[in-house]
Design an enzyme around this catalytic site. Structure first.
Site, PDB file in Angstrom:
ATOM      1  CB  THR A 207      -0.850  -0.219   1.399  1.00 22.62           C
ATOM      2  OG1 THR A 207      -1.667  -1.153   1.436  1.00 22.62           O
ATOM      3  CG2 THR A 207      -1.634   1.081   1.509  1.00 22.62           C
ATOM      4  NE  ARG A 235      -8.586  -7.940   2.666  1.00 26.67           N
ATOM      5  CZ  ARG A 235      -7.652  -6.951   2.896  1.00 26.67           C
ATOM      6  NH1 ARG A 235      -7.654  -6.160   1.893  1.00 26.67           N
ATOM      7  NH2 ARG A 235      -6.989  -6.919   3.805  1.00 26.67           N
ATOM      8  CB  VAL A 236     -12.956  -3.567   1.846  1.00 27.97           C
ATOM      9  CG1 VAL A 236     -12.569  -2.125   1.968  1.00 27.97           C
ATOM     10  CG2 VAL A 236     -13.850  -3.535   0.595  1.00 27.97           C
ATOM     11  N   GLY A 237     -10.008  -3.906   2.797  1.00 25.50           N
ATOM     12  CA  GLY A 237      -9.159  -3.922   3.817  1.00 25.50           C
ATOM     13  C   GLY A 237      -9.268  -2.509   4.418  1.00 25.50           C
ATOM     14  CG  ASP A 238      -5.667  -1.200   6.795  1.00 22.72           C
ATOM     15  OD1 ASP A 238      -5.634  -2.135   5.976  1.00 22.72           O
ATOM     16  OD2 ASP A 238      -4.901  -0.507   7.109  1.00 22.72           O
ATOM     17  N   GLY A 259      -0.331  -2.615   6.009  1.00 21.39           N
ATOM     18  CA  GLY A 259      -0.168  -3.927   6.829  1.00 21.39           C
ATOM     19  C   GLY A 259      -1.409  -4.683   6.582  1.00 21.39           C
ATOM     20  N   GLY A 261      -4.571  -5.674   6.869  1.00 20.12           N
ATOM     21  CA  GLY A 261      -5.677  -4.638   6.982  1.00 20.12           C
ATOM     22  C   GLY A 261      -6.682  -5.596   8.066  1.00 20.12           C
TER      23      GLY A 261
HETATM   24  N1  ASP Z   1      -3.568  -2.733   4.509  1.00 20.82           N
HETATM   25  C1  ASP Z   1      -3.913  -3.214   3.067  1.00 20.82           C
HETATM   26  C2  ASP Z   1      -4.877  -3.971   3.029  1.00 20.82           C
HETATM   27  O1  ASP Z   1      -5.130  -4.613   3.991  1.00 20.82           O
HETATM   28  C3  ASP Z   1      -2.541  -4.088   2.769  1.00 20.82           C
HETATM   29  C4  ASP Z   1      -1.069  -3.335   2.777  1.00 20.82           C
HETATM   30  O2  ASP Z   1      -0.830  -2.305   3.607  1.00 20.82           O
HETATM   31  O3  ASP Z   1      -0.276  -3.661   1.895  1.00 20.82           O
HETATM   32  O4  ASP Z   1      -5.465  -3.791   2.036  1.00 20.82           O
END
Ligand code: ASP
Length: 342
Positions: A207, A235-238, A259, A261
């Site tokens: 990210t 799926r959706v992350g943070d 990180g 998520g």
């Molecule tokens: N935080 C992002 C997610 O979980 C991935 C990343 O930071 O590399 O979608």
């Protein structure tokens, strides 16, 4: 300072230093993801190219701050450079979903007004951070997702691009490797989850994000990502979630995270850091270290954050072997780093 002291400084030719010292502080920090980023994995040329792109993103944003532009502009401009680079998992170079496409997430927050905008699961937006900003400024909502977000983009005159624009052979290869591992789990939900957790970190991360303080004392934060390799079921992350992957409040700090998520969502990482600053009077360094090393690390939450406060202090803690990062402020020179010991 009285007139006599001022004329003495003029006589000594020290007025430019004086202006520098009394001018409002500015600061910018950026990241390009955290993970198993180790020196042995790079050729010297590759390492140089990554550093160069980080520096370019930093300089692009920092120049705007020097010109007196808002922190939101600096954050947006720096992130666009990283989204356009194939090196990072955002925009061009985004990871592939299980079905071989790219679904992009982004968010931005204004620390002065606590206005925020986010998009999730968009497939046809070249620079998702600009659409997130439009959601903030030109809609009554905070987060738009999927086709709805793209209809909004169309209405706003944002061009829709082909999803293939984000393709890169290196990420495709990562998808094939990830699927091989996941196939072994036969997609039974629990086994699938276990296999997903077992994937090496480079399949999950990359990210990009930026945090900034402008001359008016306003903070801003933004984050943009392709998410995790082989993600499925929408799926959706943070990253597009305000308070998890992105947060900014002039009274405490601005944070952009990278990180795993799922952990960052469950532990409200970005807002937790700012809450420790606001309510416990902690420095951003202490608050960031506590959340990254004492809260996340023990439960297996891998990743890092970049943080800036209203005085222009910068902190960039992470609990992985490396994190692509760069920073600059009125009191600290350009810093570009990838590995832990730099
Ligand atoms: N935080 C992002 C997610 O979980 C991935 C990343 O930071 O590399 O979608």
């Amino acid at each position: 300072m009285n007139k006599k002291q001022l004329s003495l400084l003029i006589a000594l030719g020290m007025t430019s230093q004086l202006v520098q010292a009394t001018e409002a502080p500015i600061a910018l920090a950026i990241h390009g993801g955290a993970g198993t980023i180790e020196k042995a994995k790079f050729t010297p040329e590759q390492e140089q190219a990554y550093r160069q792109t980080l520096k370019q993103a930093l300089e692009t944003g920092y120049q705007l701050l020097e010109e007196g532009k808002p922190s939101l502009d600096a954050v947006t401009a720096a992130i666009i450079v990283l989204e356009n680079s194939p090196f990072f998992n955002a925009g061009k170079g985004a990871v592939y979903t299980f079905d071989g496409e790219h679904e992009l997430d982004a968010s931005i927050m204004d620390g002065q007004s606590r206005q925020a905008g986010a998009v999730a699961g968009v497939k046809r937006i070249e620079n998702p951070i600009t659409l997130a900003r439009k959601v903030m400024t030109d809609s009554v909502h905070v987060m738009l997702s999927g086709e709805g977000a793209e209809s909004f983009a169309k209405q706003q005159g944002v061009a829709l691009v082909d999803n293939k624009l984000f393709d890169t052979p290196f990420r495709y290869d990562a998808l094939l490797k990830a699927k091989e591992k996941l196939e072994k789990a036969k997609n039974h939900t629990k086994d699938y989850q276990a296999a997903h957790f077992a994937l090496p970190m480079e399949f999950k991360m990359g990210t990009v994000g930026a945090v900034a303080l402008d001359k008016l004392g306003n903070l801003a934060a933004g984050t943009s990502t392709g998410g995790m390799t082989a993600k499925r079921f929408g799926r959706v992350g943070d990253s597009p979630i305000i308070g998890a992957g992105t947060f900014a409040d002039n009274r405490s700090c601005a944070v952009s995270a990278t990180g795993h998520g799922e952990y960052f969502i469950r532990y409200s990482v970005a807002s937790d850091i700012c809450a420790r600053v606001a309510y416990q009077g902690k420095s951003i360094e202490k608050a960031g270290n506590e959340v990254i090393h004492d809260v996340l690390a023990p439960i297996g939450g891998t990743g890092g954050v970049i943080i800036v406060d209203s005085k222009g202090n910068i902190s960039m803690p992470f609990n992985t072997p490396g994190m692509y990062r760069a920073s600059k402020s009125s009191t600290s020179p350009t810093y570009v780093a990838i590995f832990k010991e730099e």
